[in-house]
Motif scaffolding. Structure first.
Motif, PDB file in Angstrom:
ATOM      1  N   UNK A 134       0.836  -1.204   0.000  1.00 55.05           N
ATOM      2  CA  UNK A 134       0.000   0.000   0.000  1.00 55.05           C
ATOM      3  C   UNK A 134       0.866   1.248   0.000  1.00 55.05           C
ATOM      4  N   UNK A 135       0.310   2.320  -0.511  1.00 57.09           N
ATOM      5  CA  UNK A 135       1.025   3.582  -0.569  1.00 57.09           C
ATOM      6  C   UNK A 135       1.329   4.060   0.841  1.00 57.09           C
ATOM      7  N   UNK A 136       2.536   4.542   1.049  1.00 61.55           N
ATOM      8  CA  UNK A 136       2.944   4.983   2.379  1.00 61.55           C
ATOM      9  C   UNK A 136       2.272   6.310   2.713  1.00 61.55           C
ATOM     10  N   UNK A 137       1.761   6.406   3.942  1.00 62.13           N
ATOM     11  CA  UNK A 137       1.089   7.617   4.393  1.00 62.13           C
ATOM     12  C   UNK A 137       2.120   8.493   5.096  1.00 62.13           C
ATOM     13  N   UNK A 138       2.166   9.752   4.716  1.00 61.18           N
ATOM     14  CA  UNK A 138       3.120  10.678   5.322  1.00 61.18           C
ATOM     15  C   UNK A 138       2.439  11.413   6.474  1.00 61.18           C
ATOM     16  N   UNK A 139       3.024  11.319   7.655  1.00 60.12           N
ATOM     17  CA  UNK A 139       2.492  11.981   8.840  1.00 60.12           C
ATOM     18  C   UNK A 139       3.254  13.283   9.018  1.00 60.12           C
ATOM     19  N   UNK A 140       2.505  14.390   9.090  1.00 64.96           N
ATOM     20  CA  UNK A 140       3.158  15.692   9.212  1.00 64.96           C
ATOM     21  C   UNK A 140       3.626  15.956  10.638  1.00 64.96           C
ATOM     22  N   UNK A 141       2.752  15.722  11.608  1.00 68.14           N
ATOM     23  CA  UNK A 141       3.073  16.038  12.993  1.00 68.14           C
ATOM     24  C   UNK A 141       3.411  14.738  13.712  1.00 68.14           C
ATOM     25  N   UNK A 142       4.675  14.524  14.006  1.00 63.19           N
ATOM     26  CA  UNK A 142       5.114  13.287  14.647  1.00 63.19           C
ATOM     27  C   UNK A 142       5.370  13.451  16.140  1.00 63.19           C
TER      28      UNK A 142
END
Length: 109
Positions: free
Chosen positions: A20-28
């Protein structure tokens, strides 16, 4: 190159795995208040409706009324088939037939 069941080998196309396409998390950064799964379940249980009410039905014509009566009779007869010796089901069925003004059927039940 194609795969052959007789030779029993796989081509790269047969073994290709699509991720699956990787989800980018902005606030880690971690949340200031951490909530456990137990707290989530407890809060959901508190906010859950205790009584599930069926929607109000509006019967517009004679055809719908007949369909409703057939469905209700089938429901009672299924209950009786499952719980033949449960007297309260028989009584409820007879009372419902009485409320429908079908006295002959109520007496037979």
């Amino acid at each position: 190159m194609t795969s052959s069941p007789a030779l029993r080998y796989l081509t790269p196309k047969d073994t290709d795995v699509k991720l699956p396409r990787q989800i980018h998390v902005k606030n880690k950064t971690p949340a200031p208040i951490q909530i456990t799964a137990e707290q989530l379940l407890r809060e959901a249980r508190v906010h859950q409706d205790s009584v599930i009410r069926p929607p109000n039905q509006k019967i517009n014509d004679q055809i719908e009324l007949n369909e409703y009566r057939l469905r209700k009779r089938k429901h009672f007869e299924d209950l009786i088939r499952r719980n033949r010796w449960n007297v309260s089901v028989w009584v409820k069925y007879a009372e419902w037939e009485d409320s429908q003004q079908d006295f002959e059927r109520a007496r037979s039940v």
